[in-house]
Design a protein around this motif. Structure first.
Motif, PDB file in Angstrom:
ATOM      1  N   HIS B 176       0.741  -1.183   0.140  1.00 52.21           N
ATOM      2  CA  HIS B 176       0.188  -0.009  -0.033  1.00 52.21           C
ATOM      3  C   HIS B 176       0.918   1.341   0.199  1.00 52.21           C
ATOM      4  CE1 HIS B 176      -3.512   2.647   0.737  1.00 52.21           C
ATOM      5  NE2 HIS B 176      -2.890   3.069   1.754  1.00 52.21           N
ATOM      6  N   ILE B 177       0.480   2.342  -0.812  1.00 49.26           N
ATOM      7  CA  ILE B 177       1.125   3.389  -0.548  1.00 49.26           C
ATOM      8  C   ILE B 177      -0.005   4.794  -0.428  1.00 49.26           C
ATOM      9  CG2 ILE B 177       2.599   5.135  -2.258  1.00 49.26           C
ATOM     10  CD1 ILE B 177       4.181   2.826  -2.328  1.00 49.26           C
ATOM     11  N   HIS B 178       0.427   5.418   0.661  1.00 49.69           N
ATOM     12  CA  HIS B 178      -0.389   6.229   1.255  1.00 49.69           C
ATOM     13  C   HIS B 178       0.350   7.678   1.192  1.00 49.69           C
ATOM     14  CE1 HIS B 178      -3.665   7.929   3.419  1.00 49.69           C
ATOM     15  NE2 HIS B 178      -3.031   8.858   3.766  1.00 49.69           N
ATOM     16  N   HIS B 179      -0.204   8.515   0.285  1.00 49.09           N
ATOM     17  CA  HIS B 179       0.826   9.589   0.058  1.00 49.09           C
ATOM     18  C   HIS B 179      -0.172  10.985   0.309  1.00 49.09           C
ATOM     19  CE1 HIS B 179       3.218  12.728  -2.070  1.00 49.09           C
ATOM     20  NE2 HIS B 179       2.345  12.736  -2.930  1.00 49.09           N
ATOM     21  N   GLY B 180       0.239  11.969   0.814  1.00 46.57           N
ATOM     22  CA  GLY B 180      -0.794  13.297   1.252  1.00 46.57           C
ATOM     23  C   GLY B 180      -1.919  12.677   1.990  1.00 46.57           C
ATOM     24  N   ILE B 353       1.653  14.575  -7.724  1.00 47.02           N
ATOM     25  CA  ILE B 353       0.151  14.466  -7.577  1.00 47.02           C
ATOM     26  C   ILE B 353       0.171  14.436  -5.795  1.00 47.02           C
ATOM     27  CG2 ILE B 353      -2.068  13.126  -7.659  1.00 47.02           C
ATOM     28  CD1 ILE B 353      -0.623  11.608 -10.051  1.00 47.02           C
ATOM     29  N   PRO B 354      -0.592  15.524  -5.193  1.00 47.05           N
ATOM     30  CA  PRO B 354      -0.329  15.737  -3.822  1.00 47.05           C
ATOM     31  C   PRO B 354      -0.890  14.692  -3.077  1.00 47.05           C
ATOM     32  CG  PRO B 354      -1.860  17.225  -4.932  1.00 47.05           C
ATOM     33  CD  PRO B 354      -1.182  16.409  -5.823  1.00 47.05           C
ATOM     34  N   HIS B 355      -1.886  13.760  -3.691  1.00 53.30           N
ATOM     35  CA  HIS B 355      -2.578  12.994  -2.746  1.00 53.30           C
ATOM     36  C   HIS B 355      -2.598  11.480  -3.439  1.00 53.30           C
ATOM     37  CE1 HIS B 355      -3.671  16.289  -0.058  1.00 53.30           C
ATOM     38  NE2 HIS B 355      -4.146  16.493  -1.195  1.00 53.30           N
ATOM     39  N   ALA B 356      -2.155  10.406  -2.875  1.00 52.45           N
ATOM     40  CA  ALA B 356      -2.397   9.128  -3.521  1.00 52.45           C
ATOM     41  C   ALA B 356      -2.591   7.906  -2.700  1.00 52.45           C
ATOM     42  CB  ALA B 356      -1.314   8.805  -4.245  1.00 52.45           C
ATOM     43  N   ALA B 357      -3.573   6.922  -3.144  1.00 50.82           N
ATOM     44  CA  ALA B 357      -3.619   5.807  -2.377  1.00 50.82           C
ATOM     45  C   ALA B 357      -3.502   4.841  -3.285  1.00 50.82           C
ATOM     46  CB  ALA B 357      -5.236   5.813  -1.742  1.00 50.82           C
ATOM     47  N   VAL B 358      -2.471   4.073  -3.366  1.00 51.60           N
ATOM     48  CA  VAL B 358      -2.236   2.816  -4.404  1.00 51.60           C
ATOM     49  C   VAL B 358      -2.111   1.610  -3.366  1.00 51.60           C
ATOM     50  CG1 VAL B 358      -0.947   1.994  -6.053  1.00 51.60           C
ATOM     51  CG2 VAL B 358      -1.179   4.466  -5.607  1.00 51.60           C
ATOM     52  N   ASP B 359      -2.900   0.521  -3.906  1.00 52.56           N
ATOM     53  CA  ASP B 359      -2.866  -0.857  -3.464  1.00 52.56           C
ATOM     54  C   ASP B 359      -2.387  -1.860  -4.588  1.00 52.56           C
ATOM     55  OD1 ASP B 359      -3.480  -1.229  -0.787  1.00 52.56           O
ATOM     56  OD2 ASP B 359      -5.408  -0.062  -1.177  1.00 52.56           O
ATOM     57  N   ALA B 360      -1.505  -2.570  -4.321  1.00 52.67           N
ATOM     58  CA  ALA B 360      -1.037  -3.545  -5.344  1.00 52.67           C
ATOM     59  C   ALA B 360      -0.895  -4.737  -4.504  1.00 52.67           C
ATOM     60  CB  ALA B 360       0.233  -2.908  -5.879  1.00 52.67           C
ATOM     61  N   THR B 361      -1.476  -5.851  -5.219  1.00 55.50           N
ATOM     62  CA  THR B 361      -1.543  -7.197  -4.531  1.00 55.50           C
ATOM     63  C   THR B 361      -1.205  -8.309  -5.861  1.00 55.50           C
ATOM     64  OG1 THR B 361      -3.112  -6.568  -3.068  1.00 55.50           O
ATOM     65  CG2 THR B 361      -2.868  -8.904  -3.508  1.00 55.50           C
ATOM     66  N   VAL B 414       8.541  15.381  -5.330  1.00 56.31           N
ATOM     67  CA  VAL B 414       8.579  14.181  -4.400  1.00 56.31           C
ATOM     68  C   VAL B 414       7.680  13.173  -4.873  1.00 56.31           C
ATOM     69  CG1 VAL B 414       7.872  13.885  -1.868  1.00 56.31           C
ATOM     70  CG2 VAL B 414       8.812  16.035  -2.455  1.00 56.31           C
ATOM     71  N   LEU B 415       7.960  11.991  -4.895  1.00 57.02           N
ATOM     72  CA  LEU B 415       7.296  10.868  -5.401  1.00 57.02           C
ATOM     73  C   LEU B 415       6.203  10.449  -4.223  1.00 57.02           C
ATOM     74  CD1 LEU B 415      10.280   8.761  -6.818  1.00 57.02           C
ATOM     75  CD2 LEU B 415       8.171   9.980  -8.036  1.00 57.02           C
ATOM     76  N   PRO B 416       5.208   9.410  -4.443  1.00 63.18           N
ATOM     77  CA  PRO B 416       4.425   9.242  -3.561  1.00 63.18           C
ATOM     78  C   PRO B 416       4.802   8.423  -2.251  1.00 63.18           C
ATOM     79  CG  PRO B 416       3.887   8.242  -5.591  1.00 63.18           C
ATOM     80  CD  PRO B 416       4.675   9.202  -5.880  1.00 63.18           C
ATOM     81  N   THR B 417       5.994   7.938  -2.461  1.00 63.15           N
ATOM     82  CA  THR B 417       6.807   7.153  -1.652  1.00 63.15           C
ATOM     83  C   THR B 417       7.657   8.207  -0.621  1.00 63.15           C
ATOM     84  OG1 THR B 417       8.807   6.991  -3.049  1.00 63.15           O
ATOM     85  CG2 THR B 417       7.056   5.083  -3.262  1.00 63.15           C
ATOM     86  N   ASP B 636       7.856   1.262   3.740  1.00 66.88           N
ATOM     87  CA  ASP B 636       7.063   0.912   5.043  1.00 66.88           C
ATOM     88  C   ASP B 636       5.806   0.037   4.627  1.00 66.88           C
ATOM     89  OD1 ASP B 636       6.679   1.989   8.118  1.00 66.88           O
ATOM     90  OD2 ASP B 636       4.500   1.876   6.813  1.00 66.88           O
ATOM     91  N   LYS B 637       5.755  -1.113   5.406  1.00 61.64           N
ATOM     92  CA  LYS B 637       4.508  -1.896   4.970  1.00 61.64           C
ATOM     93  C   LYS B 637       3.160  -1.394   5.007  1.00 61.64           C
ATOM     94  CE  LYS B 637       6.360  -6.439   5.814  1.00 61.64           C
ATOM     95  NZ  LYS B 637       7.654  -6.101   5.386  1.00 61.64           N
ATOM     96  N   VAL B 638       3.010  -0.393   5.736  1.00 64.02           N
ATOM     97  CA  VAL B 638       1.448   0.413   5.924  1.00 64.02           C
ATOM     98  C   VAL B 638       1.278   1.574   5.008  1.00 64.02           C
ATOM     99  CG1 VAL B 638      -0.007   1.546   7.567  1.00 64.02           C
ATOM    100  CG2 VAL B 638       1.532  -0.433   8.272  1.00 64.02           C
ATOM    101  N   THR B 639       2.360   2.504   4.864  1.00 67.14           N
ATOM    102  CA  THR B 639       2.276   3.669   4.293  1.00 67.14           C
ATOM    103  C   THR B 639       3.025   3.648   2.953  1.00 67.14           C
ATOM    104  OG1 THR B 639       4.484   4.733   5.236  1.00 67.14           O
ATOM    105  CG2 THR B 639       2.558   4.863   6.486  1.00 67.14           C
ATOM    106  N   GLY B 640       3.814   2.990   2.625  1.00 65.54           N
ATOM    107  CA  GLY B 640       4.619   2.774   1.538  1.00 65.54           C
ATOM    108  C   GLY B 640       5.620   3.635   1.605  1.00 65.54           C
ATOM    109  N   GLN B 641       5.871   4.447   2.509  1.00 73.24           N
ATOM    110  CA  GLN B 641       7.186   5.404   2.370  1.00 73.24           C
ATOM    111  C   GLN B 641       8.412   4.845   2.356  1.00 73.24           C
ATOM    112  OE1 GLN B 641       5.814   8.768   2.014  1.00 73.24           O
ATOM    113  NE2 GLN B 641       4.456   7.522   1.419  1.00 73.24           N
ATOM    114  N   GLY B 642       9.454   5.525   1.882  1.00 77.33           N
ATOM    115  CA  GLY B 642      10.815   4.994   1.815  1.00 77.33           C
ATOM    116  C   GLY B 642      11.509   5.356   0.647  1.00 77.33           C
ATOM    117  N   PHE B 643      12.747   5.473   0.772  1.00 77.50           N
ATOM    118  CA  PHE B 643      13.927   5.668  -0.349  1.00 77.50           C
ATOM    119  C   PHE B 643      13.979   4.432  -1.136  1.00 77.50           C
ATOM    120  CE2 PHE B 643      17.930   6.302  -2.482  1.00 77.50           C
ATOM    121  CZ  PHE B 643      17.843   7.757  -2.680  1.00 77.50           C
TER     122      PHE B 643
END
Lengths: 294, 788
Positions: B176-180, B353-361, B414-417, B636-643
């Motif tokens: 999951h990626i949670h951005h903004g 894009i200031p806000h993003a919610a991405v789920d990939a499975t 800034v990327l969504p990550t 990050d497993k929950v937010t998808g944040q990281g370099f």
């Protein structure tokens, strides 16, 4: 597996009589695929490549081309496009250049796959298959040759020696749908030939029924339409509505299936479009030739 | 000792470097391949060798009730018939998750799964033996990607408690990626327009021309030497050793001639089977797949279903993106987790894009296993987000290129990550360049002699003479990461040796890099020529006697093994120049400021101070180094944040197509590309990569798909799995930008994958422009265009 290599036609017939299950091989573009993929393991192969006459053709007094069974497609394209324009157009769509250098009409007929590119033009031309055995020679009209999926009218001891194809007396066309622009097996194909002297129109449908077949109802329709409207005499414009109706009747003549290459509905649709277009191309060519001659 | 002798030939001017970095020397394998003279892995031969072959499952999902091999064993000429019971070590392997049986155990999970392997004195003997093996199956309904999400009802591909799947049902991996603020109600309220679309990407195959093949030779020390076409020698070995029960030093791999890879050789295929048979029989064993078996023998590109929502303001500023992606991973994990990571992190495209919610499975199913293929998770997403951008532009009444340029990311974005892009990201510029290229001629098929059907949809199949033909133009741009991501310790090893042979300085390069056709060995020689100023560079065979080079994938080898070769060459140069301190009494600072070119040592000003042959003397310099790119970190497993990614690469396409709208046939007239490669080490090879990648994307757009029904592969042949021919391949003008990435060797940017992304959506956009149809699935088939 036995590999039989007769040096002469007579020897080939004798070998075939002795080994009726032997599979004839010339270019090998079809037979070898089956062998390599283990779909077919014949107990013997009958190699026809030493028999020179199968690679030649003659023109009879009545202008019929007697095409040796092993004449490769590339030769048909190069040497016979004026006499056999429909077959030459079909030959151009066969495989790759390498395949066209080896593959031949005899192989297409022997394999009798509904997808063979030579079949529709042969049907439209009114060809005859010269089959021979030690028992003698018979001429099988192309309309009687295809019996079922990959089944033909040859007896187990017979070989195809030649195909007799009348030289074109009018325009001929061939069109084929594949999902790429070259080297593709037919999703469906269509051939049409005008026979102005006989005031006849013949057709051939490929890859849209268990066998290659003619669209008889469409032929009857266009014959009647051309007669009734005097178009053969006037060489007038063929109404688009007539061509469309012809296309619909061609589509109706098909009995296609859904498979990985295309849906039945698409095949019917494509046949209607190809039949309409090719009929108009041939008719317009016919008119142009008539005008040029006049 | 020759110290302090006067350097000779000081009057010579150093010859300019030939075929160094930035030149385009020809690759050594090119002409051989074109003429059919190149020795591929399938050409390997050994005296007394046996032929290996596998019995494969005809079912997608079944319990194996019994396997009777007695008739096969009894056949003369058969040396071994092995099942999983004969495996000396671990019975499983896998790139990221060790979940795949070497040979099926009690059940089969995909059509084509190997169950028994045979070694015989002739391939025909092996084939007949295979035909005599009797397997009883209890066939079960196969689980597809939809059923996979409801395991309570449809069951598990892997029994709960097995492997990794136990905690997640049939889910291999999710990100999951949670951005903004994601796609919260507040965010949605900011958007004047929201466009929603559902998209599907079919299963593409790498369709490399050289089938899986190799030769395993048992050695006297009880080990095995394997000659193999692969993408990564060391990871093949890492997966094989536990199965064979051998330590790494006893499993030695040498790269054989590779006929293309594109990701399809990242997993092992026949490697371990050949070694098991060689181990068991004590004889060399060769395995070569035929084309049909090849379709079952390697992983494919993940089919994807994607739901996107894009929100934007009336003036065209993107506000948010929501994306839900399900990837069909097939029966075994392969690289599914990393593919998911890419799909999620690159899933909104090269946009700010200031806000993003991405789920990939990725889910386990009973379909063929899917894994690495050129573009690796980014290809599917690019088709989705670029289609959305076109739809959004239409909705807003904006030019689609202008909408993209308005929202394009750039250096500093800034990327969504949460990752800040710290290298050039010329997305808007690439779009501008493809748009401004001159357009191809309209109705180019018209000639004085009538229509030239080769230039029309249908080509020589002669389906139109212009009737129904409508032209369309489409654009797309994509973003791809380079190198291994998410904290993976990505490194490559290179050994460079410099010595005098026959009076001339000669360099040797030894790496384990798999040359799969990308041109890496040509690039290595160029780098060494530039760094060491020599003409002659010899390549040692790639093998496991040197350290890992990492995989030839992820657009990484020029960066990584190229970087390692550069680093090793620099180490060699430092040693060589240090010899000048002894020989000529150079001060350390003076020596350090010298460079090597044209077989000489030169000052920065270009003054020749020594001949390289004299500097080297009789003693070779031999240096081995490991090169690493800067570290990344896991998302990050929950937010998808990281370099998460080390480098990004961008390509833009403009496609011009003619569509026969009545027959649904497409002819791509031109496929123009603009790509930033940082630095073109070999400009000719770069253009080749862009042409090749673009063409593979064209294949996905209009023809390439493995058709699977109820888990069964329906078209495992080149008769029915179509790849573009030269008549399908249009002129492809390429504009190469070189905006250096300061973090990378020579500023280069991996080039191989980016063109595969945007080519597909650009072509489909052009077909949409010609037909007005929505076209939410690739490949586009004639049925889609004709409503049949």
């Amino acid at each position: 597996m036995e590999f039989l290599r007769p040096a002469t036609w007579e020897e080939a017939l004798a070998v075939k009589a002795q080994h009726p299950s032997a599979v004839p091989i010339a270019g090998g573009t079809d037979v070898m695929v089956d062998l390599n993929f283990d779909r077919h393991r014949p107990d013997a192969l009958l190699d026809l490549n030493r028999i020179h006459e199968l690679h030649t053709w003659q023109i009879a007094d009545d202008d019929t081309v007697r095409l040796g069974a092993s004449v490769p497609y590339s030769k048909i394209i190069d040497a016979l496009p004026d006499r056999l324009p429909g077959l030459a157009l079909g030959a151009r769509t066969v495989g790759s250049p390498q395949i066209r250098n080896r593959g031949s009409v005899g192989g297409n007929l022997g394999g009798a796959s509904p997808a063979g590119d030579a079949h529709p033009p042969l049907l439209a031309s009114g060809a005859t298959v010269e089959a021979a055995s030690v028992r003698g020679t018979r001429l099988i009209p192309i309309d009687d040759f295809y019996l079922g999926v990959k089944r033909n009218a040859l007896e187990p001891d017979e070989l195809i020696r030649a195909i007799h194809i009348p030289s074109a007396t009018g325009p001929q066309q061939f069109a084929k749908v594949g999902t790429r622009n070259a080297m593709v097996i037919a999703v469906c194909s269509f051939a049409v030939a005008l026979h102005p002297r006989a005031r006849d129109v013949r057709t051939g449908i490929g890859s849209a029924a268990p066998t290659p077949r003619r669209a008889s109802e469409a032929e009857a329709f266009i014959r009647a339409e051309l007669d009734d409207t005097g178009l053969w005499t006037s060489a007038g414009e063929l109404p688009l509505s007539t061509a469309k109706r012809f296309g619909e009747l061609v589509a109706r003549a098909a009995a296609p299936i859904d498979d990985v290459r295309g849906s039945a509905a698409y095949r019917r649709h494509a046949l209607a479009v190809m039949a309409r277009r090719t009929l108009l191309w041939t008719w317009n060519d016919h008119r142009a030739t008539g005008r040029a001659a006049a | 000792m020759a110290a302090l002798t006067k350097p000779k030939n000081l009057q010579d001017v150093a010859a300019p470097g030939r075929d160094g970095v930035g030149a385009s020397p020809l690759r050594p394998d090119g002409i051989l391949k074109v003429k059919g003279d190149f020795a591929y892995s399938s050409d390997l031969w050994h005296e007394d060798m046996l032929w290996g072959m596998a019995l494969r499952s005809p079912h997608a999902r079944a319990r194996i009730l019994s396997v009777d091999v007695s008739a096969a064993l009894a056949q003369p000429g058969v040396y071994a018939v092995l099942t999983h019971e004969d495996i000396p070590g671990s019975k499983f392997y896998g790139l990221e998750i060790r979940d795949q049986p070497v040979l099926a155990i009690d059940e089969v999970r995909f059509h084509g799964e190997p169950i028994v392997i045979v070694a015989a004195d002739h391939p025909e003997t092996a084939r007949r033996a295979i035909a005599k093996i009797v397997v009883e199956y209890d066939v079960l309904p196969s689980i597809g990607p939809v059923e996979a999400l409801d395991p309570e009802r449809y069951g598990y591909v892997h029994a709960p408690a097995d492997y990794k799947a136990h905690a997640f049902g049939n889910i291999v991996h999710s990100q999951h990626i949670h951005h903004g603020d994601g796609d919260s109600a507040e965010v949605r309220a900011l958007a004047d327009v929201i466009v929603r679309g559902e998209y599907e990407v079919g299963m593409q195959d790498q369709a490399f021309l050289g089938p899986e093949s190799g030769l395993a030779v048992p050695a006297e020390d009880g080990g095995i030497d394997l000659y193999i076409a692969t993408q990564w020698l060391h990871v093949d070995r890492q997966q094989m050793c536990p199965v064979l029960g051998l330590p790494p030093e006893k499993v030695r791999l040498t790269l054989a001639g590779v006929g293309g890879a594109f990701g399809g050789r990242e997993d092992i295929s026949m490697q371990v089977h050949a070694c098991l048979l060689a181990q068991h029989t004590g004889k060399p064993v060769k395995i070569v797949y035929n084309r049909e078996e090849s379709f079952f023998g390697h992983v494919h590109r993940h089919p994807a279903t994607m739901v996107f929502e894009h929100g934007a303001t009336r003036d065209g500023r993107l506000v948010f993106v929501k994306a839900e992606i399900v990837l069909d991973g097939g029966a075994y994990a392969s690289t599914s987790p990393a593919v998911v990571g890419n799909a999620a992190s690159l899933g909104i495209g090269p946009y700010v894009i200031p806000h993003a919610a991405v789920d990939a499975t990725a889910v386990y199913t009973n379909n063929p296993p899917c894994g690495a293929m050129r573009g690796f998770g980014a290809v599917q997403m690019c088709f989705g987000y670029e289609t959305q951008m076109d739809r959004l532009a239409a909705e807003l009444g904006l030019d689609p290129v202008e909408l993209r340029r308005m929202n394009a990311m750039e250096q500093g974005s800034v990327l969504p990550t949460g990752q800040v892009v710290d290298a050039p990201a010329p997305v808007a510029e690439l779009l501008r360049r493809v748009k401004e290229m001159p357009l191809p001629e309209v109705e180019n098929w018209r000639t004085a002699d009538g229509p030239d059907v080769r230039e029309l949809p249908g080509g020589l199949s002669n389906t139109t003479h212009g009737e129904g033909v409508v032209r369309g133009i489409g654009y797309a741009v994509g973003i791809k990461n380079v190198g291994f991501s998410e904290g993976f310790d990505d490194y490559s090893t290179a050994r460079v040796r410099l010595e005098v042979i026959g009076g001339a300085p000669v360099a040797l390069v030894h790496t384990a890099m798999a040359e799969v056709g990308q041109g890496g060995i040509t690039v290595h020689a160029q780098i060494v020529r530039t760094e060491l100023g020599v003409d002659q560079v010899t390549m040692a065979p790639a093998d496991t006697r040197v350290g890992s080079a990492g995989s030839t994938s992820a657009s990484r080898q020029t960066y990584m093994t190229g970087g390692a070769v550069k680093q090793a060459a620099e180490a060699v140069r430092a040693v060589v120049l240090a010899r000048g301190r002894d020989r000529y009494g150079w001060a350390p600072a003076f020596a350090a400021g010298l460079r090597l070119a044209g077989g000489k040592a030169l000052t920065a000003a270009g003054e020749v101070v020594a001949d390289l042959v004299d500097l080297l003397g009789d003693e070779p310099v031999d240096e081995t180094t490991e090169f690493r790119h800067r570290p990344t970190e896991a998302f990050d497993k929950v937010t998808g944040q990281g370099f998460g990614h080390v480098q990004y690469t961008f390509c833009a396409h403009r496609a011009v197509v003619d569509v026969d709208v009545e027959l649904g046939l497409v002819k791509v007239i031109e496929l123009a590309a603009a790509q930033d490669v940082g630095k073109a080490i070999n400009p000719l090879a770069v253009v080749g990569q862009i042409h090749g990648g673009s063409t593979q994307g064209l294949g996905l757009a209009v023809m390439e798909e493995i058709i699977v029904r109820d888990g069964k592969v329906r078209n495992p042949s080149f008769t029915d799995y179509l790849i573009p021919t030269i008549l399908d391949t249009p002129p492809m003008p390429v504009d190469v930008l070189e905006l250096a990435d300061a973090h990378a060797p020579y500023g280069l940017r991996g080039a191989g994958e980016a063109p595969t992304l945007s080519s597909t959506p650009a072509i489909v956009a052009a077909i949409r422009a010609a037909t007005g149809l929505p076209l939410n699935r690739v490949p586009v088939r004639p049925e889609h265009l004709t409503g049949t």
